[in-house]
Design an enzyme around this catalytic site. Structure first.
Site, PDB file in Angstrom:
ATOM      1  N   CYS A  91       0.867  -1.180   0.000  1.00 21.85           N
ATOM      2  CA  CYS A  91       0.000   0.000   0.000  1.00 21.85           C
ATOM      3  C   CYS A  91       0.902   1.227   0.000  1.00 21.85           C
ATOM      4  O   CYS A  91       2.121   1.098  -0.195  1.00 21.85           O
ATOM      5  CB  CYS A  91      -0.983  -0.007   1.168  1.00 21.85           C
ATOM      6  SG  CYS A  91      -0.218   0.074   2.789  1.00 21.85           S
ATOM      7  N   ARG A 126      -3.336  -0.455   5.291  1.00 21.50           N
ATOM      8  CA  ARG A 126      -3.919  -1.575   4.535  1.00 21.50           C
ATOM      9  C   ARG A 126      -3.000  -2.779   4.392  1.00 21.50           C
ATOM     10  O   ARG A 126      -3.415  -3.923   4.636  1.00 21.50           O
ATOM     11  CB  ARG A 126      -4.360  -1.087   3.149  1.00 21.50           C
ATOM     12  CG  ARG A 126      -5.497  -0.082   3.190  1.00 21.50           C
ATOM     13  CD  ARG A 126      -5.638   0.664   1.876  1.00 21.50           C
ATOM     14  NE  ARG A 126      -4.497   1.540   1.636  1.00 21.50           N
ATOM     15  CZ  ARG A 126      -4.262   2.208   0.519  1.00 21.50           C
ATOM     16  NH1 ARG A 126      -5.105   2.071  -0.493  1.00 21.50           N
ATOM     17  NH2 ARG A 126      -3.208   3.000   0.412  1.00 21.50           N
ATOM     18  N   ASP A 142      -7.859   3.961   0.693  1.00 29.69           N
ATOM     19  CA  ASP A 142      -6.955   4.362   1.766  1.00 29.69           C
ATOM     20  C   ASP A 142      -7.770   4.940   2.933  1.00 29.69           C
ATOM     21  O   ASP A 142      -8.451   5.949   2.771  1.00 29.69           O
ATOM     22  CB  ASP A 142      -6.022   5.440   1.193  1.00 29.69           C
ATOM     23  CG  ASP A 142      -4.929   5.814   2.162  1.00 29.69           C
ATOM     24  OD1 ASP A 142      -4.990   5.376   3.324  1.00 29.69           O
ATOM     25  OD2 ASP A 142      -4.018   6.536   1.739  1.00 29.69           O
TER      26      ASP A 142
END
Ligand code: 4NP
Length: 170
Positions: free
Chosen positions: A22, A28, A140
Site C-alpha cells: 500500500c 492496509r 486508503d
C-alpha cells in the site's frame, strides 16, 4: 506462480511468497499481511507461505501499523504488529505474488520493474473479492474514520480468503 522450491525429505515443497503493498505500509498492507498470515495458520499451512508487506513511500519506515488499524483489527482478533518498510525493486526477486491495494500502488510498483516478468507478478488484491466483487480498489482509510478502517478490513478479509483458496487448491 511459485518459484521457490524447497526439498523437504523426499517431497519437493513449493512455498508461496506473497508481498502486500500500500502507500504507507501502516494501514492496509500490514492488515492484509496479518489477515493472510492468520488464515494460513488456521488452514495449517504456515510452512507453505512466506508473507510480508511494504509501502510505496518510506515516511513511516520502522513504525508499527497505525493505531486505528491495530484497534479495528484487534476487535476481529488480529494482532497487526509488523514494522513498516519501503518496497524496493529487489522485492520482485524475493516474491512471486505482489498484491497492491489501489491503482496508484499498481502504477508505482509496475514502473519499478527490472524486466517485463516482474510486472506479471503484480495483481490488485481486489481481483480476489467474492462477496464484494465489483469493488475495484481497497480505499486508503488514513484520512477516514473507524468505518473506513472497517471497510478496508472487510475487503481484505474477503480477498485474502479467496487468495488462500486459490493457492491451496493449485
Ligand atoms: P496505507 O495508508 O497506504 O494504507 O498505509 C496511508 C498511510 C500513511 C499515509 C498515506 C496512506 N501518509 O501519507 O503518510
Amino acid at each position: 506462480m511459485t518459484n521457490n522450491m524447497e526439498n523437504s525429505g523426499n517431497k519437493q515443497k513449493m512455498q508461496h511468497r506473497i508481498l502486500f503493498i500500500c502507500l504507507g505500509n501502516i494501514c492496509r498492507s500490514p492488515a492484509a499481511e496479518g489477515v493472510m498470515r492468520r488464515m494460513v495458520e488456521q488452514a495449517g499451512r504456515t510452512e507453505d507461505f512466506y508473507i510480508d508487506s511494504a509501502g510505496i513511500g518510506n515516511w513511516h519506515a520502522g513504525e508499527l501499523p497505525d493505531r486505528r488499524m491495530r484497534r479495528r483489527g484487534a476487535l476481529r482478533g488480529y494482532d497487526f504488529s509488523s514494522r513498516a518498510r519501503q518496497f524496493t525493486p529487489a522485492d520482485f526477486g524475493r516474491f512471486d505474488l505482489i498484491c497492491v491495494m489501489d491503482r496508484g500502488n499498481l502504477h508505482d510498483i509496475v514502473k519499478q520493474q527490472r524486466c517485463p516478468s516482474d510486472a506479471k507478478k503484480v495483481v490488485m488484491l481486489t481481483d480476489f473479492l467474492q462477496r464484494y466483487r465489483g469493488t475495484t480498489e481497497i480505499p486508503d482509510p488514513y484520512y477516514g474514520d473507524d468505518a473506513d478502517f472497517d471497510w478496508a478490513l472487510d475487503l481484505i478479509e474477503d480477498a485474502c480468503a479467496q487468495l488462500l483458496k486459490n493457492l491451496t487448491s493449485e
